[in-house]
Write a protein that holds these residues in place. Structure first.
Motif, PDB file in Angstrom:
ATOM      1  N   SER A  28       0.813  -1.310   0.176  1.00  0.00           N
ATOM      2  CA  SER A  28      -0.003   0.028   0.139  1.00  0.00           C
ATOM      3  C   SER A  28       0.897   1.240   0.086  1.00  0.00           C
ATOM      4  N   HIS A  29       2.132   1.084   0.372  1.00  0.00           N
ATOM      5  CA  HIS A  29       3.160   2.222   0.330  1.00  0.00           C
ATOM      6  C   HIS A  29       3.665   2.485  -0.924  1.00  0.00           C
ATOM      7  N   ARG A  30       3.576   1.465  -1.778  1.00  0.00           N
ATOM      8  CA  ARG A  30       4.502   1.338  -3.071  1.00  0.00           C
ATOM      9  C   ARG A  30       3.813   2.723  -3.906  1.00  0.00           C
ATOM     10  N   ARG A  31       4.912   3.601  -4.282  1.00  0.00           N
ATOM     11  CA  ARG A  31       4.859   4.668  -4.946  1.00  0.00           C
ATOM     12  C   ARG A  31       4.963   4.409  -6.534  1.00  0.00           C
ATOM     13  N   GLU A  55      -4.618   5.173  -1.288  1.00  0.00           N
ATOM     14  CA  GLU A  55      -5.980   4.999  -1.132  1.00  0.00           C
ATOM     15  C   GLU A  55      -6.235   3.880  -2.141  1.00  0.00           C
ATOM     16  N   LYS A  56      -5.696   3.737  -3.372  1.00  0.00           N
ATOM     17  CA  LYS A  56      -5.978   2.675  -4.122  1.00  0.00           C
ATOM     18  C   LYS A  56      -4.481   2.354  -4.921  1.00  0.00           C
ATOM     19  N   PRO A  57      -4.310   1.381  -5.206  1.00  0.00           N
ATOM     20  CA  PRO A  57      -3.015   0.856  -6.305  1.00  0.00           C
ATOM     21  C   PRO A  57      -2.657   1.750  -7.437  1.00  0.00           C
ATOM     22  N   PRO A  58      -1.650   1.973  -7.780  1.00  0.00           N
ATOM     23  CA  PRO A  58      -1.509   3.066  -8.680  1.00  0.00           C
ATOM     24  C   PRO A  58      -1.987   2.556 -10.096  1.00  0.00           C
TER      25      PRO A  58
END
Lengths: 308, 360
Positions: free
Chosen positions: A239-242, B102-105
């Motif tokens: 969930s932290h993956r940018r 909030e949501k995956p990219p």
């Protein structure tokens, strides 16, 4: 084939825009919270939910009716609601004999519960009980966390992250200095969490930075931790993956020294000194060589170009 | 005397300064950690619970909050400021605290069949101009759409080709051809979506063709035979008829008690297979890959060369530069309908096929 699962084809422009608004984005919108109460709730819990709603207001949805669910036992209905109202934070209030005055703070990732932390209200003073002038609605609060528990204890750490997520408001690039009015102070002390909300008064101090005086505006909570449901490390990391495009790539060959001066590193080829133009004089003028010698030289690069 | 007064003055000024600063300085054992982007401060100092009990609780909390807020405000005031419409505004740096999304990219759209094919062959989008010279109207007209150039839908008379049936309605022929092209494109679009979502497609089944070949007929018979309530279980066979193809396999089980040696051998084989963990080389696949790679490179090289020589090919004089972009999407779509439909057999059945699909 006409009925493909999960593919919603918008029929109108308006619904298309709506779906685009809900689709995942690179830079995300502000997280909205849904605030709801369970099958049974006390006056304290109802009032607490209302007060937190007023703190969070433009980015929150207050559910008016009872929703008989138990987030820790079955979170599917919460996930359903989050999909309906496009919220990724929730606050659930309930009251029963075993867990009186219960609040569940939580957040969702991709419409699945990530973290849930249950707290009990020991003492509650509502916003309306304290008769002072309040902050305007939608003020971005300053958040302060005190107490070493927020850095040592795992659950407290996650609770801190959750509170930041919940209360921080919209992400902005600039703030008006006079608008820094609201302070939310969380203190972890002796196994309890004291949440206080103050209005800050900027007093003259004689220098540029003002002196701060605080005035309590409410709501104020004394909370105790109860059950927790923390995300697994994998999910938390996911969930932290940018996204790659958002990451700032380091520019090569540019550095800054201790004084903040920008330094650049330039790579140069070795200079051909034989072609250096020195002072022009009649005596040093180039003699015209025989033409035959020059021609193959001129042709050679041309051939190379065609091949390339 | 004068010197003394100067010193005094200096000392006094210093004191004043210190007093001024006193009102905004706060001493803490450990420095606070700030995340100015979120207007956030975290105080890691140990809180004295004795103080907490002795003092009034609210007062203790308030003084703690005041000190911490003062420190946060001091930090915020250090940021560069700016004046916007009578208000002083501070620029906030980027946030430091990692918070979950909030949501995956969003994922990039997977390429369509045509896009894959174009990549393989090294075909690139050409930019067509939007306006074309229309000889009949003696005017620049749009290439497509309302009032287009060389509009063949508005003709009031069509010459019947020599080879064509004289009783055939040429207008109707054009209309149906257009309808079929549209249907085929839609079908391909849906297939692309299904491929992107990794949905398993139901078989297209039997499609009506003008001239049915033998295999088609055999298939039609077998489909018709299995299209009963009992899935063709009680259907009779013709004498000398071949067993139907593609009927699926029936599961067969080994007897519970029987030949032990074969069973043992089977287990040993399985173990061997698991032990020897060599990756299996599929020669066909490898060769295919290799060929494909070579083709792609060749195409890329050819494209480069071609581009260098020809430059931009515009078939219009003069206004070539106008109407940029715009056209590319359309031209891509048109080609998609031409090449993308390799899965389907022919365009003729697009519409009907679609009708059938609903039942699957």
């Amino acid at each position: 084939m006409t009925q493909l699962d999960g593919i919603v084809k918008p029929k109108t422009k308006r619904s298309k825009r709506f779906l685009e608004g809900r689709a995942p984005k690179l830079t995300e919108d502000v997280k909205t919270a849904m605030i709801m109460k369970g099958g049974n709730s006390s006056l304290t819990v109802t009032q607490a939910l209302k007060d937190i709603y007023s703190l969070k207001k433009p980015n929150a949805v207050l559910y008016k009716k009872k929703n008989i669910t138990r987030p820790f036992e079955d979170s599917t209905s919460l996930e359903f609601f989050s999909k309906k109202s496009d919220c990724s934070l929730f606050l659930f209030g309930s009251h029963n004999k075993k867990r009186p005055n219960n609040l569940v703070f939580g957040r969702l990732f991709d419409f699945h519960v990530l973290d849930m932390i249950e707290v009990g209200i020991e003492k509650f003073v509502s916003l309306s009980e304290i008769k002072t002038s309040k902050c305007p609605e939608g003020t971005k609060p300053m958040l302060v966390f005190a107490g070493e528990a927020f850095d040592t204890d795992n659950e407290h750490k996650r609770l801190k992250s959750l509170f930041i997520d919940f209360f921080r408001g919209p992400a902005v690039t600039a703030v008006r200095l006079a608008g820094l009015e609201h302070v939310l102070h969380f203190t972890a002390l002796e196994g309890k969490i004291y949440m206080r909300s103050y209005r800050s008064l900027l007093k003259k101090s004689g220098c540029r930075t003002p002196r701060i005086e605080l005035e309590e505006i409410g709501p104020s909570f004394d909370l105790v931790l109860r059950r927790t449901h923390l995300a697994s490390d994998d999910l938390f990391k996911l969930s932290h993956r940018r996204p790659k495009t958002l990451k700032i790539r380091k520019k090569k060959n540019i550095s800054r020294d201790a004084f903040g001066t920008k330094l650049g590193r330039v790579h140069m080829q070795k200079q051909d000194l034989s072609k250096l133009q020195t002072r022009k004089m009649k005596g040093l003028r180039k003699r015209r060589g025989p033409k035959v010698a020059e021609d193959p030289d001129a042709q050679a690069p041309k051939v190379a170009k065609v091949e390339g | 005397m004068a010197a003394c007064s100067v010193e005094e003055l200096l000392a006094k000024a210093e004191q004043d300064e210190a007093e001024k600063l006193k009102s905004i300085t706060v001493k803490k054992e450990l420095d606070l950690e700030f995340d100015i982007g979120n207007l956030l401060a975290s105080d890691k100092n140990r809180l004295e619970s004795r103080d907490f009990r002795e003092q009034k609780k609210e007062d203790f909390l308030r003084s703690l909050a005041r000190d911490n807020t003062q420190l946060l405000i001091n930090e915020i005031w250090k940021q560069p400021t700016e004046r916007v419409d009578e208000a002083i505004v501070t620029k906030l740096p980027d946030t430091v605290t990692p918070l979950p999304r909030e949501k995956p990219p969003p994922k990039p759209r997977p390429p369509t069949k045509w896009e894959e094919f174009a990549r393989l062959k090294g075909i690139q989008n050409k930019k067509n101009t939007n306006l074309v010279w229309d000889e009949n109207a003696k005017d620049w007209r749009r290439r497509w759409g309302y009032k287009r150039a060389k509009d063949d839908t508005k003709e009031w008379l069509i010459e019947v080709p020599v080879t064509a049936d004289p009783n055939e309605d040429q207008f109707a022929k054009r209309a149906t051809a257009k309808k079929e092209r549209v249907a085929k494109n839609e079908f391909n679009r849906l297939k692309n979506i299904a491929r992107a979502q990794k949905v398993k497609l139901p078989g297209v089944g039997l499609t009506p063709v003008a001239q049915q070949c033998k295999e088609d007929l055999v298939r039609a018979v077998s489909v018709a035979r299995t299209s009963t309530a009992s899935v063709g279980r009680f259907q009779d066979r013709l004498p000398k008829e071949k067993p139907p193809k593609n009927t699926g396999k029936k599961r067969k089980f080994e007897p519970l008690i029987g030949n032990f040696s074969t069973e043992k051998q089977k287990q040993l084989d399985l173990l061997n297979l698991m032990n020897g963990k060599k990756p299996k080389l599929d020669i066909n696949k490898a060769v295919d890959n290799q060929i494909r790679e070579e083709k792609r490179e060749e195409a890329a090289a050819r494209y480069k060369k071609g581009a260098g020589k020809k430059g931009r090919r515009g078939n219009m004089p003069g206004k070539g530069g106008k109407g940029k972009g715009g056209q590319t999407g359309k031209s891509g779509g048109g080609k998609g309908s031409k090449f993308g439909g390799q899965g389907g057999k022919s365009g003729g059945q697009g519409g009907k096929r679609r009708g059938k699909l609903g039942k699957h």
